[in-house]
Design a protein around this motif. Structure first.
Motif, PDB file in Angstrom:
ATOM      1  N   TYR A  16       2.041  10.375   3.056  1.00 16.17           N
ATOM      2  CA  TYR A  16       0.674  10.316   2.553  1.00 16.17           C
ATOM      3  C   TYR A  16       0.404  11.478   1.599  1.00 16.17           C
ATOM      4  O   TYR A  16       0.724  12.632   1.893  1.00 16.17           O
ATOM      5  CB  TYR A  16      -0.307  10.356   3.713  1.00 16.17           C
ATOM      6  CG  TYR A  16      -1.756  10.437   3.300  1.00 16.17           C
ATOM      7  CD1 TYR A  16      -2.327   9.431   2.519  1.00 16.17           C
ATOM      8  CD2 TYR A  16      -2.552  11.520   3.691  1.00 16.17           C
ATOM      9  CE1 TYR A  16      -3.671   9.501   2.147  1.00 16.17           C
ATOM     10  CE2 TYR A  16      -3.892  11.590   3.334  1.00 16.17           C
ATOM     11  CZ  TYR A  16      -4.436  10.577   2.554  1.00 16.17           C
ATOM     12  OH  TYR A  16      -5.757  10.650   2.179  1.00 16.17           O
ATOM     13  N   ASN A  69       0.920  -2.310   4.877  1.00 20.42           N
ATOM     14  CA  ASN A  69       1.061  -0.856   4.850  1.00 20.42           C
ATOM     15  C   ASN A  69       2.521  -0.462   4.647  1.00 20.42           C
ATOM     16  O   ASN A  69       3.116   0.269   5.449  1.00 20.42           O
ATOM     17  CB  ASN A  69       0.493  -0.239   6.133  1.00 20.42           C
ATOM     18  CG  ASN A  69       1.092  -0.835   7.397  1.00 20.42           C
ATOM     19  OD1 ASN A  69       1.384  -2.026   7.460  1.00 20.42           O
ATOM     20  ND2 ASN A  69       1.245  -0.014   8.421  1.00 20.42           N
ATOM     21  N   VAL A 100      -5.021   5.469  -2.927  1.00 24.01           N
ATOM     22  CA  VAL A 100      -4.410   4.292  -2.309  1.00 24.01           C
ATOM     23  C   VAL A 100      -5.226   3.053  -2.658  1.00 24.01           C
ATOM     24  O   VAL A 100      -4.684   2.010  -3.030  1.00 24.01           O
ATOM     25  CB  VAL A 100      -4.308   4.459  -0.782  1.00 24.01           C
ATOM     26  CG1 VAL A 100      -3.702   3.213  -0.148  1.00 24.01           C
ATOM     27  CG2 VAL A 100      -3.492   5.691  -0.429  1.00 24.01           C
ATOM     28  N   SER A 112      -4.881   2.063  -6.444  1.00 26.92           N
ATOM     29  CA  SER A 112      -3.588   1.442  -6.712  1.00 26.92           C
ATOM     30  C   SER A 112      -3.562   0.012  -6.197  1.00 26.92           C
ATOM     31  O   SER A 112      -3.065  -0.904  -6.878  1.00 26.92           O
ATOM     32  CB  SER A 112      -2.469   2.256  -6.046  1.00 26.92           C
ATOM     33  OG  SER A 112      -1.218   1.631  -6.206  1.00 26.92           O
ATOM     34  N   LEU A 132      -0.635   5.703   3.979  1.00 25.97           N
ATOM     35  CA  LEU A 132      -2.011   5.909   4.418  1.00 25.97           C
ATOM     36  C   LEU A 132      -2.144   7.230   5.171  1.00 25.97           C
ATOM     37  O   LEU A 132      -1.135   7.827   5.592  1.00 25.97           O
ATOM     38  CB  LEU A 132      -2.434   4.748   5.315  1.00 25.97           C
ATOM     39  CG  LEU A 132      -2.457   3.372   4.633  1.00 25.97           C
ATOM     40  CD1 LEU A 132      -2.570   2.265   5.673  1.00 25.97           C
ATOM     41  CD2 LEU A 132      -3.609   3.293   3.633  1.00 25.97           C
ATOM     42  N   LEU A 156       0.823  -1.203   0.000  1.00 26.79           N
ATOM     43  CA  LEU A 156       0.000   0.000   0.000  1.00 26.79           C
ATOM     44  C   LEU A 156       0.863   1.261   0.000  1.00 26.79           C
ATOM     45  O   LEU A 156       1.911   1.323   0.650  1.00 26.79           O
ATOM     46  CB  LEU A 156      -0.906   0.024   1.227  1.00 26.79           C
ATOM     47  CG  LEU A 156      -1.935  -1.099   1.346  1.00 26.79           C
ATOM     48  CD1 LEU A 156      -2.738  -0.926   2.637  1.00 26.79           C
ATOM     49  CD2 LEU A 156      -2.853  -1.151   0.139  1.00 26.79           C
ATOM     50  N   HIS A 157       0.393   2.273  -0.729  1.00 34.70           N
ATOM     51  CA  HIS A 157       0.998   3.587  -0.607  1.00 34.70           C
ATOM     52  C   HIS A 157       0.707   4.127   0.790  1.00 34.70           C
ATOM     53  O   HIS A 157      -0.142   3.599   1.514  1.00 34.70           O
ATOM     54  CB  HIS A 157       0.443   4.528  -1.671  1.00 34.70           C
ATOM     55  CG  HIS A 157       0.806   4.143  -3.076  1.00 34.70           C
ATOM     56  ND1 HIS A 157       2.083   3.832  -3.455  1.00 34.70           N
ATOM     57  CD2 HIS A 157       0.040   4.001  -4.191  1.00 34.70           C
ATOM     58  CE1 HIS A 157       2.117   3.531  -4.744  1.00 34.70           C
ATOM     59  NE2 HIS A 157       0.878   3.606  -5.211  1.00 34.70           N
TER      60      HIS A 157
END
Length: 272
Positions: A28, A60, A37, A40, A22, A19-20
């Motif tokens: 972020y 994450n 997010v 993606s 958060l 994950l990009h």
């Protein structure tokens, strides 16, 4: 519920969705928001699914620097929203890893979203990491699983990457017994020194043999490529692959479906 019913197939390939950052994390992108997010993650998961992986695991990864063992509630909420969206779209089991070592959050997210498994970096014992000393909480995690009546498998690392022992190194075969026999984990993960780093062959053989004696699967958690997956699966029961599935072999890049197919094809060839 002392044991989970979920099991991975033999020679499983688990593809990573990183994950990009958060909401609340330093990197972020507030302008793009959580929707970016989510989109993606959905795109990466769809490519992994189409490429033939046996499961996807979501973590994450963009939230560095990581909290050691208790992420904020807004992180749990964001991950739950994204993982629920992914779980609804893919046709393969979904796993959760909350970095650095929030097993309570991972298990709670999995229970809420219908995910099948979690990865816990330090399930038993202690490790020195860039987040400080991280301690295993198997006693809490496994009781929480029972309290939630969650059919969620727990895969626990031994000698986890990006860490060093707090004291004398516990032999890997003993570590396997501790996380499976005493910590009641459903499987074990062995990795190299860091993300994308290959796993030492002797470490893999030791862990695989000990896991087999304990009646649990052993997964390799770093450094697997299309060129090495067949050899790795001679000992391991499955592999968790991230970097090798990304465009240009860059960990933070989007998933490349052709790279996914190459790894999966090589893994299937090992079964013939």
């Amino acid at each position: 519920m002392s044991e989970a019913t979920f099991t991975l197939p033999a020679d499983a390939v688990v593809g990573m969705v990183h994950l990009h950052a958060l909401p609340g994390a330093p990197n972020y992108d507030a302008e793009a928001g959580l929707d970016a997010v989510r989109e993606s993650a959905l795109e990466d998961a769809a490519k992994l699914d189409a490429g033939g992986v046996d499961a996807v695991m979501i973590e994450n990864f963009g939230d560095a620097p990581f909290y050691p063992d208790d992420v904020p509630k807004h992180t749990v909420a964001s991950m739950t929203a994204v993982i629920d969206a992914v779980a609804r779209e893919v046709d393969v089991p979904v796993g959760v890893n909350v970095l650095r070592n929030d097993a309570e959050a991972a298990l709670s997210i999995a229970a809420a979203t219908g995910a099948s498994f979690v990865r816990v970096n330090v399930h038993a014992g202690s490790r020195v990491t860039d987040q400080g000393v991280v301690e295993g909480r198997a006693h809490e995690t496994m009781r929480l699983r029972d309290q939630l009546d969650a059919d969620v498998a727990v895969f626990a690392d031994v000698g986890v990457k990006h860490s060093e022992p707090l004291g004398p190194e516990t032999p890997l075969d003993v570590a396997v017994e501790e996380v499976v026999g005493r910590g009641l984990a459903d499987g074990v993960v062995v990795s190299g020194s860091g993300t994308g780093a290959p796993t030492d062959d002797s470490d893999l053989e030791t862990v695989a043999n000990a896991a087999d004696e304990a009646g649990a699967p052993a997964l390799v958690g770093s450094g697997v490529t299309a060129e090495t997956v067949a050899e790795t699966l001679e000992y391991a029961d499955g592999v968790i692959v991230g970097t090798a599935l990304k465009e240009g072999g860059e960990t933070t890049a989007p998933v490349d479906e052709s790279r996914v197919r190459a790894v999966v094809s090589a893994a299937h060839a090992s079964q013939e």
